[in-house]
Design an enzyme around this catalytic site. Structure first.
Site, mmCIF file in Angstrom:
data_model
loop_
_atom_site.group_PDB
_atom_site.id
_atom_site.type_symbol
_atom_site.label_atom_id
_atom_site.label_comp_id
_atom_site.label_asym_id
_atom_site.label_seq_id
_atom_site.Cartn_x
_atom_site.Cartn_y
_atom_site.Cartn_z
ATOM 1 N N GLU A 124 1.631 23.694 -54.358
ATOM 2 C CA GLU A 124 2.160 24.254 -53.148
ATOM 3 C C GLU A 124 1.568 23.452 -51.802
ATOM 4 O O GLU A 124 1.889 23.310 -50.674
ATOM 5 C CB GLU A 124 1.675 25.714 -52.739
ATOM 6 C CG GLU A 124 2.288 26.500 -53.699
ATOM 7 C CD GLU A 124 3.861 26.352 -53.586
ATOM 8 O OE1 GLU A 124 4.098 27.296 -52.645
ATOM 9 O OE2 GLU A 124 4.680 26.030 -54.477
ATOM 10 N N ARG A 162 10.946 -5.030 -50.565
ATOM 11 C CA ARG A 162 12.263 -5.750 -50.148
ATOM 12 C C ARG A 162 11.761 -6.626 -48.949
ATOM 13 O O ARG A 162 12.856 -7.502 -48.672
ATOM 14 C CB ARG A 162 13.472 -5.100 -50.108
ATOM 15 C CG ARG A 162 13.843 -3.882 -49.198
ATOM 16 C CD ARG A 162 14.927 -2.958 -49.358
ATOM 17 N NE ARG A 162 16.262 -3.644 -49.241
ATOM 18 C CZ ARG A 162 16.458 -4.119 -48.034
ATOM 19 N NH1 ARG A 162 15.844 -4.023 -47.062
ATOM 20 N NH2 ARG A 162 17.871 -4.904 -47.930
ATOM 21 N N ASP A 177 20.081 -6.245 -42.021
ATOM 22 C CA ASP A 177 20.068 -4.643 -42.663
ATOM 23 C C ASP A 177 20.268 -3.670 -41.283
ATOM 24 O O ASP A 177 19.702 -3.891 -40.238
ATOM 25 C CB ASP A 177 18.717 -4.239 -43.027
ATOM 26 C CG ASP A 177 18.579 -4.850 -44.327
ATOM 27 O OD1 ASP A 177 19.429 -5.448 -44.936
ATOM 28 O OD2 ASP A 177 17.537 -4.799 -44.771
#
Ligand code: ADE
Length: 253
Positions: A124, A162, A177
């Site tokens: 939790e 990347r 991108d």
């Protein structure tokens, strides 16, 4: 670049890390990912990593001792009793829905570091002393709650890796991108030129690269205008871009 991941579920990681671009980046020593089981840093018979919360309430809380010991041991941080907090130049990033929301510019920021540590929360919650005195940053991958930080850690590794030199086959691969430019990326087409009657835009077949570049820029602007107008508030636009956006606005009315 070195990634050290601290988790109670190390078995989650190999399949993704052994696939495709991330696998090749590891094989070529462009990145190194070590996954550490926090449970290995417990000392009781049952290897306890969680306990009930002080003050009552539901759920279990990750105990501080194994998390501190795992990270201090692996990163070589000395728990110096004369210092109030252990110090490290390595970003120690806790994955939590309470962190700053991950985006491309945060991925860029982390990609400048030679070494980062990723701490996956479970149960939790985690004992607050981990947040206050061990981690240096908190990252969320979005405003929703997962069962743990493992998928977010993989997302950070992927998005950061990347961006590193030579990880993508094409050295310009990450430049256009979506989000890298502050705009969504333009549409892509490959063979066949016509599929089920749906054609590739003629301009892409002309070989006129100046025109293609302009068309792509306008497509990026158009997509961003339609899908993510909030992004247009932040991006730097040239005169031609602004004219194009004005023409879109006048069409919408
Ligand atoms: N752990 C659980 N939910 C998360 C989220 N949205 N981002 C990062 N870590 C998390």
């Amino acid at each position: 670049m070195q990634f050290d991941v601290f988790t109670l579920l190390p078995e989650v990681f190999p399949s993704y890390l052994e696939t495709s671009i991330i696998k090749r980046a590891r094989e070529r020593d462009l990145i190194n990912v070590r996954v550490h089981n926090i449970r290995d840093y417990t000392h009781d018979k049952h290897h306890t990593t969680d306990d009930t919360p002080y003050g009552g309430g539901g759920g279990m809380v990750m105990k501080p001792e194994p998390v501190f010991e795992a990270i201090e041991t692996v990163l070589g941080i000395n728990p110096d009793p004369t210092q109030p907090e252990p110090t490290s130049n390595i970003p120690i990033i806790l994955l939590t829905p309470q962190g700053r929301v991950f985006n491309q510019s945060i991925a860029q920021e982390f990609s400048q570091h030679p070494h980062i540590a990723l701490v996956c929360g479970r149960y939790e919650g985690i004992d607050e002393r981990i947040r206050e005195h061990l981690v240096t940053d908190e990252i969320s991958i979005g405003d929703y709650v997962l069962t743990g930080g493992e998928l977010p850690a993989l997302i950070l590794i992927d998005a950061i890796a990347r961006l590193l030199p030579d990880v993508l086959g094409d050295p310009t691969g990450a430049q256009d991108d979506s989000h890298a430019t502050g705009l969504l990326e333009y549409p892509h087409y490959t063979r066949p030129p016509e599929f089920r009657g749906w054609k590739t835009p003629d301009i892409l077949l002309t070989g006129d690269h100046a025109k293609i570049d302009r068309w792509r820029r306008e497509q990026s602007l158009l997509r961003t205008f339609n899908k993510r107008p909030d992004m247009l508030e932040k991006v730097e636009l040239n005169k031609q871009d602004r004219k194009f956006i004005e023409s879109l606005k006048s069409k919408v009315g």
